[in-house]
Scaffold this motif. Structure first.
Motif: not given
Length: 546
Positions: A15-27, A33-37, A157-166
């Motif tokens: 079970k992963t749930g929302c891996l966007t939240c659970k798999c991010i190593s920063t905690g 998703y970060g830039i989506w709310g 690999h998605l994290q830089p895109h969420l940070t850049t937001k271009d």
């Protein structure tokens, strides 16, 4: 299900749930998703006009001759499966450029999309039926491990895109979001899938002009158009599923010139299908703009139609449907003769019938559905044609979910679901349920096993044997319209609103909330079992026992 306990254990340990939240190593915690709310981030406006992405960037060209050596053996295996099996299969009735062009291209150039496609491919790939149980379990365990590794890599690999937001990064994030949504629908993680979908819809909302619940987006090139269309289709699936009780928070439409009118000619079946879906999308939103209490309080005369300022809008949509139907029948003999037109025609006409019924009853009480028995019967007849044309599928007491027949777009389930829930003629609605019970697959959020069990419970709640048991007709036989007379089901017995709580990993049961159609009715809850050892279908599709 076969190997039910082992399969359940595997699902729970994976079970992963929302891996966007659970798999991010920063905690860092977030709501989607970060830039989506959530996470304290906010989408920044791009440009001066309400465009989705860049005005001048074009979708990337497909890179060819990619060296096989850049992939591992497992990656190459699942990549081949994705291109040969997944892309042609899961989009459903018609291929979509998001799948067969944009996603293929983006997976070559963007690691986040590449690993997202591998995750989807590994979830979609099934083991061979002739393998012994031990080999099958081992293969599934390896497949699960590969899927979760690539899911985590995609998020990484998605994290830089969420940070850049271009502009380009937003495109990558939206593409990955759509893939994650489809992935979780296929896996049966319905709650997580809807979380992904809401995240993507929020970012689209930020880039559009919103007025009265409608978000207008300007697609500046093909890439934007394909992304918007993909989210429209996914959103319409969920909105149609929840239509009996939830109003959509908003709908997304692409900007069209003010001179645009309905087509007077269809060049392809795809064009006809797209226009029908566009009309259906607006019909789904129509009911959401009418307060439920206003409909329940309306008088029973004139089929319970309420006095609403939305009536002109309803009439306009009905006119659009009539125009579509006339145009389609005129052009159909000349549309894509190389396609399997009989099957496509049955699906097309089913959704036309469903759209017509939903539009006509959008501003009315449950009594209004009684005037559409012929439409429900047409849906049933077309569905029987589809049932006879499908590959044979063995259904038994412990039959498992069939990934090979699953898609992420519309198929035959929604029209049958609405037929069983809203048609109060027992012979028609029970036949619709039995058709769905004869197969085990998913169409996005629509799961045949769950829907058939819910529909049976709704039937029991409403008539409780009042109309008798008319389930003896073989599945390949269409009931006769002149033999469907029965007592009218009183309004106070009818279920008007239904909430099916679609959670992740539903194995044993599902919680259903419902409210009767009479004024002042309160919400009630009932748990519907999804497994039984006392029911089965016989060789000709007749229901046997409870």
């Amino acid at each position: 299900m076969a190997n039910h306990s082992n399969a359940t254990k595997r699902r729970r340990t994976c079970k992963t749930g929302c891996l966007t939240c659970k798999c991010i190593s920063t905690g860092r915690t977030c709501d989607g998703y970060g830039i989506w709310g959530g996470g304290g981030n906010h989408v920044e406006a791009i440009g001066e006009t309400a465009t989705l992405l860049s005005r001048n960037s074009q979708h990337p060209r497909l890179l060819v001759n990619v060296p096989v050596s850049r992939y591992t053996l497992d990656e190459q295996l699942y990549l081949d499966w994705f291109h040969v099996i997944t892309v042609p299969k899961i989009p459903g009735l018609f291929p979509h450029r998001f799948w067969n062009t944009l996603l293929r291209q983006a997976s070559v150039t963007e690691p986040a999309v590449f690993h997202a496609t591998l995750t989807l491919s590994s979830a979609h790939k099934t083991t061979r039926g002739d393998e012994n149980a031990t080999n099958k379990i081992n293969a599934l365990n390896e497949q699960d491990a590969f899927m979760l590794r690539n899911y985590s890599k995609a998020i990484h690999h998605l994290q830089p895109h969420l940070t850049t937001k271009d502009r380009a990064s937003t495109r990558v994030a939206l593409i990955a979001c759509a893939v994650f949504t489809c992935l979780e629908f296929l896996r049966g993680n319905f709650k997580t899938a809807q979380t992904h979908l809401r995240s993507g819809m929020r970012v689209l909302q930020e880039y559009g002009n919103e007025q009265n619940g409608v978000v207008i987006l300007r697609a500046t090139d093909a890439t934007d158009q394909w992304i918007i269309e993909t989210f429209q289709r996914l959103h319409m699936q969920v909105a149609l599923f929840h239509r009996t009780h939830l109003r959509p928070a908003f709908i997304i439409l692409q900007h069209q010139p003010s001179t645009t009118s309905l087509n007077s000619n269809f060049e392809t079946l795809q064009e006809a299908w797209n226009e029908l879906n566009a009309i259906l999308y607006k019909i789904v939103a129509l009911k959401g703009n009418v307060p439920a209490h206003q409909i329940r309080a309306s008088h029973a005369t004139n089929h319970g139609t309420c006095d609403s300022e939305l009536i002109p809008h309803q009439q306009q949509l009905q006119a659009s449907l009539h125009h579509w139907h006339t145009t389609y029948l005129t052009c159909k003999p000349h549309l894509d003769p190389q396609e399997p037109t009989l099957v496509i025609n049955a699906v097309m006409l089913n959704f036309y019938a469903l759209a017509s019924i939903l539009c006509a009853t959008s501003l009315s009480t449950e009594l209004a559905y009684d005037a559409h028995t012929a439409g429900f019967l047409a849906i049933l007849a077309n569905s029987i044609h589809l049932w006879k044309s499908r590959p044979p599928e063995k259904i038994c007491d412990k039959a498992g979910f069939n990934m090979a027949h699953s898609i992420v777009d519309f198929g035959w389930v929604p029209p049958l679901y609405y037929t069983a829930v809203k048609c109060r003629v027992r012979k028609i609605r029970s036949h619709a349920v039995r058709l769905l019970e004869s197969t085990l697959h998913r169409e996005g959020i629509w799961d045949c096993r769950i829907m058939s069990m819910v529909m049976r419970r709704v039937m029991d709640l409403e008539d409780d044997g009042l109309c008798g048991d008319d389930e003896g007709l073989a599945l390949d036989m269409v009931p006769r319209l002149d033999g469907l007379e029965q007592p009218v089901l009183p309004l106070e017995r009818r279920v008007g609103e239904i909430k099916v709580e679609m959670e992740d990993e539903m194995v044993e049961s599902v919680m259903v909330e419902y409210r009767k159609a009479w004024r002042g009715a309160q919400w009630e809850r009932v748990r519907v079992a999804l497994t039984t050892t006392e029911t089965r279908l016989d060789a000709v599709g007749r229901w046997k026992g409870h």
